[in-house]
Design a protein around this motif. Sequence first.
Motif, PDB file in Angstrom:
ATOM      1  N   ASN A 331       0.824  -1.214   0.000  1.00 48.43           N
ATOM      2  CA  ASN A 331       0.000   0.000   0.000  1.00 48.43           C
ATOM      3  C   ASN A 331       0.856   1.260   0.000  1.00 48.43           C
ATOM      4  N   ASN A 335       0.950   3.931  -3.040  1.00 52.90           N
ATOM      5  CA  ASN A 335       0.628   5.338  -2.774  1.00 52.90           C
ATOM      6  C   ASN A 335       1.765   6.245  -3.243  1.00 52.90           C
ATOM      7  N   LYS A 393      -8.319  10.304  -4.911  1.00 55.98           N
ATOM      8  CA  LYS A 393      -8.136   9.746  -6.261  1.00 55.98           C
ATOM      9  C   LYS A 393      -9.469   9.517  -6.941  1.00 55.98           C
ATOM     10  N   GLY A 402      -6.520   2.030   1.763  1.00 59.44           N
ATOM     11  CA  GLY A 402      -5.128   1.634   1.949  1.00 59.44           C
ATOM     12  C   GLY A 402      -4.563   2.047   3.303  1.00 59.44           C
TER      13      GLY A 402
HETATM   14 MG   LIG Z   1      -3.552   3.740  -1.302  1.00 61.87          MG
END
Ligand SMILES: [Mg+2]
Length: 438
Positions: A331, A335, A393, A402
Amino acid sequence: MNHRVLVVDDNAAIHEDIRKILATEPDTSARIRDLEAELFEGHAARDVFADVQFDIHAAYQGQEALELVRQAVAEGRPYSLAFVDVRMPPGWDGIETIERLWQEDAHIQTVIISAYSEYTVAEIAGRLGATDRLLIIKKPFDNVEIQMMAHTLTRKYSLERALRLKLADLDALVRQRTSALERKQAELAHAGKMAAIGQLVAGIAHEINTPIQYVGDNTYFLQGAFAELLKVQPSTRPARLEYLVEQIPKALAQSVEGIAQVSSIVQAMRTFVHPGTSDAKENVDLHKSIEAAIMLAKHEWKQVAEVSTDFDPALPLVPCRRGQFNQVLLNLLINAAHAIAEDVVARKKDAKGTITVKTRAEDGWATISVIDTGTGIPEAVRSRVFEPFFTTKEPGKGTGQGLSLVHSLITAGHGGTVTFETEGGKGTTFIVRLPLRA
Ligand SMILES: [Mg+2]
Ligand SMILES: Nc1ncnc2c1ncn2[C@@H]1O[C@H](COP(=O)(O)OP(=O)(O)OP(=O)(O)O)[C@@H](O)[C@H]1O
């Protein structure tokens, strides 16, 4: 209990009367005791009235009353009760005054004191609406009536207030519990999905591993065998084979390289979904896990970033749940890659960004930092990134689960911490700390 009372009347004598009536001890005549018994169902009626002190304020016009109510609300000391005269020339009459007071304070209890029948009850109800915080008394009023009203309505006010506070508490509690449940549910769903994917990946990795081994062995063999073959009778070779003699070793060398890559990916997949993905803690070589995660996230970062590691050679094995730690890494890496990709697009950069994964062992903690040169996290969203379902996002790219997962896996799952440092336009560092001792 709130005993702030506002008297609104253009006649000073009325202020004087009400002040006197409410200043005296409640009448203990038989009549009032009966009334009390009825009102409070016989119990604790004296307690309710005992030691009651009213704090009485005066207004002579509606406008002045409105000012006092406004100020009282602003100071957090609202009135619980207003006595309002109907006729108060030259300003607003009582009904208009009450309309305005109620706009300022929706909870104030109100008694209309009317001299004649200026308005019928129906008219008043028509203007003010059917309400349970309005009483009407006629002049000349009875002292006992005023006393009873003041006590009862201030008590009603306090009870309503207590109820509102209680409801607000309950409401907050329900919201808190609901969001905890949602978080847990999302975690479980995610964990379930990861477990299923893990099994699938383990199966696939195993299936690929066997053939890739003999494809590899055979290719090595062909490379050697071809070299041997070339040593034999070079003079009798037809010219048209020269091309093949040049190309075949190159093709074989490429194949050997490709197979080595596939093998290492398969190896990474196997490390990643190691059977220790279960709940038990084991002593894990974090560096191996990090290498595997970087390999598996390659698809996300290879276009936009160079990834490097800065490992502390003194980092011991760390007691942790391998599968959970892998998810955390994946994660954070994804990211970081997204933040760099966004930055590359936003600033029309040609150069790639960098992601560095750094480990350190100090003071009984393993520190794992994922350092990116992406967009940074804007001030306004910094406090929210760990919230479940918070994402900046577009749909399809992020679900906002996440970091909330990372947070709960590291804190609840490992007794560790996860924090970040960020600077707009420069990048972000996520810092995971795990205790070295279980
Ligand atoms: Mg994420
Ligand atoms: N390294 C980073 N740089 C800049 N912003 C970040 C970084 N990591 C997280 N964020 C911000 O925090 C938000 C939440 O991150 P989180 O990982 O929880 O969800 P997501 O990445 O949007 O979606 P998901 O991880 O579920 O696919 C992101 O949408 C992004 O705005």
